[in-house]
Write an enzyme that holds these catalytic residues in place. Sequence first.
Site, PDB file in Angstrom:
ATOM      1  N   LEU B  35     -43.762 -29.938 -30.166  1.00 46.88           N
ATOM      2  CA  LEU B  35     -42.565 -30.743 -30.398  1.00 46.88           C
ATOM      3  C   LEU B  35     -41.682 -30.984 -29.328  1.00 46.88           C
ATOM      4  O   LEU B  35     -41.506 -30.032 -28.192  1.00 46.88           O
ATOM      5  CB  LEU B  35     -41.917 -29.894 -31.575  1.00 46.88           C
ATOM      6  CG  LEU B  35     -42.503 -30.269 -33.132  1.00 46.88           C
ATOM      7  CD1 LEU B  35     -43.807 -29.837 -33.163  1.00 46.88           C
ATOM      8  CD2 LEU B  35     -41.580 -29.661 -34.039  1.00 46.88           C
ATOM      9  N   ASP B  36     -40.932 -31.841 -29.382  1.00 47.35           N
ATOM     10  CA  ASP B  36     -39.989 -31.994 -28.057  1.00 47.35           C
ATOM     11  C   ASP B  36     -38.502 -32.376 -29.205  1.00 47.35           C
ATOM     12  O   ASP B  36     -38.243 -32.085 -30.082  1.00 47.35           O
ATOM     13  CB  ASP B  36     -40.175 -33.104 -27.530  1.00 47.35           C
ATOM     14  CG  ASP B  36     -39.944 -34.618 -28.257  1.00 47.35           C
ATOM     15  OD1 ASP B  36     -39.707 -34.707 -29.299  1.00 47.35           O
ATOM     16  OD2 ASP B  36     -40.594 -35.505 -27.571  1.00 47.35           O
ATOM     17  N   SER B  37     -37.562 -32.536 -28.107  1.00 47.42           N
ATOM     18  CA  SER B  37     -36.238 -32.789 -28.566  1.00 47.42           C
ATOM     19  C   SER B  37     -35.915 -33.610 -29.791  1.00 47.42           C
ATOM     20  O   SER B  37     -35.156 -33.236 -30.827  1.00 47.42           O
ATOM     21  CB  SER B  37     -35.143 -32.986 -27.511  1.00 47.42           C
ATOM     22  OG  SER B  37     -35.484 -34.091 -26.894  1.00 47.42           O
TER      23      SER B  37
END
Lengths: 406, 83
Positions: B35-37
Site C-alpha cells: 500500500l502507499d499513502s
Amino acid sequence: MKRVVITGIGCISALGNGVDELIDGIEQGRSAVKRMDDWAKYNGLQSIVGAPAVLKNTKDIPRKKRRSMGRMSIMAVQAAQEALEDAGINNDDVSNDRCGSIIGSTMGGAEALNETFETMLPDHDLSQLTSMKFFQCVSHTASMNVAQYFGLKGAVMATSAACASSLQALGAGTDLIRLGKQDIVLCGGSEELHPTVTGSFDILFATSTHFNDKPKDTPRPFDKSRDGIVCGEGSGIIVLEEYEHALARGAKIYAEVLGYNTCGSGAHVSQSNKEAMVQCLSAALAEAKLSKEDVDYVSAHATATIQGDIAEVEAIREVFGEKVPVNSFKGYIGHTLGASGSIELIAALKMMEKGVIYPTLNLDELADDCKGVMHVKELIDKQINVIVKNCFAFGGINASLVCRRI
Amino acid sequence: MNEIEQMVNDVFIDSFELDIDELKPEATIFEDLGLDSLDIVDLVVALQKKFAVQIRNDDRVRSIRTLGDIYSFITALKSEMAD
C-alpha cells in the site's frame, strides 16, 4: 510548420472493444442501442435508451494504475493501448517529453461525480470519500490516467467542449506537432453513459423519447421520424505523429491532418447555428488549402435532433454542395458526446482504408427538411481521399477537421 | 482467526485486491502488502465503514506498521466502545 499524420487508431464502443469490433458491427448494420431498464427509477427522465459499452479485461491494468480510473479512463487507456499497437509503437518509446496526450470529455467521470455527491450530500459528510474519487471525477481524468499509465512526459491536457471535445483534442494535438513542440500526441475523447448525462439533454427535450420499447430504431439521423439524441459511451484514441518522425520509423500512415477549425457561434448556448457551422467548415477547408471539389466524404455530427440535423444539412450544402456523400454513425453507437469526434473519425479512416462509405443507420425515410445533400442510405464503394469530420456542441461550439490520404 | 481479524482481512481483499495468503499478522502495510499513502486514506475510510468507527484523527493510526497492529487497534477500539 511540421506536417501531422495519423499513424494509429484505437477505440472502445458499444459495438465492442476494438476498432475491428466497431467496424464489424457497422458493416453488419447493428445498432448497439438498448433499453436502460435501471433508469426507470429516475423521475422525469423520459429517454430510457442508451448505447452502453461492456468493459473487458480491466484487471489487466495493475491496481495502483487502475485505482484512479473510472470507466472513462479505463476505456481511454484500452483505446490508447490499441492505438499504440496499431501504430507499431512500444509503450516504452512514448515515455518521454516529446510524447503527450490530449483527451477530452464533457465533464469528467459522470459515474464518479455521481458517487461523490451521493456519498457526501445526504449527511453533508466528507469522511466516507475515498482518496481516488477526485482523480476519477476531474475533467482531465482520462488524459491524466493515460499519461500516467504510459509514462508520457510531454503535454498532458484535456479539452472540454461537450460534443466537440475530442475533435478539439485532435486540433490542439495537431497544433502542438505543427509547432514542433511534440512528436507524438495521443488524442481523442472518452465518455461514460450515465443517466445524469442523458438527463442533461432530456430536460432540454433533446433526447429520443418515442423509442423506449424499440431501442434499435433510434437515434434516426436525418429521418422523418427522428426525435432526438441517444447517448452512448466509449473512447476513441488517435496517434498523431510528426510526419518525418513517422517516415523515419517506417510507420503506416492513415492520413495527414490538413485543416482544423473550432469556433463559437456567439449566438445561443444550445441552438445550432448554420452560419457558425459554415464559418467553421470553410475555415477548416481553407486551412487545408482544399476546395469543396476535393472533399470525398463528410462525417456529419448529426445527432438526430430536429433542429441540429437541419442546420448541419444546410451548412454542408452551402459549403460543399449537394454531391458530397454524407453519413452519421450515431444510429450504430449512439452519441458518444466528447468521444464522438475521435470514434467517428476512426470509423471514417477505416472507410478510407476499405474504399467504402457506410450508410446512416435508421435513415429509412429522409425528412423533407434534411434534403439537399447526398445522404448515404446504402453502402457505397468509393475511394476516399479527403475526409471532413464535424462536431457541434452545446455552448455554440463548432469543430471541423480535414484529413487526406497520403 | 477471530471475527475482527476476518473483517479486517476482508477490507484488504476487497479494497486492495490482496490474496488471503498474503495477509499475515506480521505483514507490513507498506512494504509487504504494497500500500502507499493514498491507499492509507482509503484504508481508513474502509475500516471506518466496516466497523462503524471514526479513526481518521485518532493518533494511534500513525503508529500502525503491520496488519497485526490493525487487528490490535480495532480490537482495542471496539473494547473502548463497549465500555
